[in-house]
Motif scaffolding. Structure first.
Motif: not given
Length: 236
Positions: A161-171
């Motif tokens: 699980g990755i993302g640009e912004v913690p909590f708000l973005h999820q990949v």
């Protein structure tokens, strides 16, 4: 043929982790000057299976879209941003992909172009969402069940699980040996399908994207091995 690369880097030392935080600005300048890249994202990751809101400061990722596979491989091998990140990382691994299907948007764009090239071998799945602030508690309440299910699944070759912004973005990004195993995980009645149902009913996402890819190849290692090796042994 458009090619997508997803590169993962592990930074073990405290100094290396501080260094990569500073790269969130510097790497943007590198990509702004690259002629063959059409879309890119710098992402952090989550702890455990990766599908959690708690950041893992050791693991970072770069997703990029290139005009063709040759351009992708040349950039991963020689572009300054990649060589710089590898020189500070204790380990890195890049997987190359062609898009089989995609729907939705990422930062207001549709970055992945579908191709008609299909062949036997591993497939990758990517989901990306911008979560509405009012839905954060509901969304992250669903994640433990999905994380547990994918963690128990013996078919999955790689997951994070990755993302640009913690909590708000999820990949969520996962690789499967074949289409059958991928679709069985997402079958109706499982935690993944239940989460999607609740998302649809609650309107939790401000923006979402779903994509499937053919795996073209990989370079480097992760956890001391090539995650695709298991699929290659099975095929043999």
């Amino acid at each position: 043929m458009q090619t997508v690369s997803v590169s993962f880097f592990r930074f073990d030392s405290v100094l290396a982790r501080v260094w990569v935080l500073g790269q969130m600005g510097a790497a943007r300048l590198d990509f702004a000057r690259m002629p063959d890249v059409t879309f890119w994202k710098l992402c952090g990751s989550g702890v455990g299976e990766g599908f959690t809101p708690k950041p893992n400061t050791a693991v970072w990722a770069i997703l990029a879209v290139w005009k063709d596979e040759d351009s992708a491989r040349r950039a991963i091998d020689a572009a300054a941003v990649y060589t710089r990140w590898r020189s500070h990382a204790s380990e890195s691994w890049t997987v190359f992909l062609s898009t089989l299907s995609a729907r939705g948007e990422w930062s207001g764009k549709a970055p992945f172009s579908e191709t008609e090239t299909r062949r036997d071998g591993p497939l990758a799945a990517l989901t990306r969402a911008t979560i509405k602030p009012t839905a954060l508690r509901h969304f992250w309440g669903q994640e433990p069940a999905i994380s547990a299910a994918i963690g128990r699944n013996r078919d999955v070759l790689f997951k994070i699980g990755i993302g640009e912004v913690p909590f708000l973005h999820q990949v969520t990004f996962s690789i499967w040996p074949d289409a059958k195993s991928m679709f069985e995980f997402a079958r109706a009645g499982g935690p993944h399908a239940e989460a999607i149902r609740r998302v649809r009913e609650g309107g939790w996402f401000r923006e979402e994207l779903y994509a499937r890819f053919q795996v073209l190849g990989a370079t480097g290692t992760w956890a001391g091995m090539n995650p695709l090796a298991q699929s290659e042994r099975t095929a043999a």
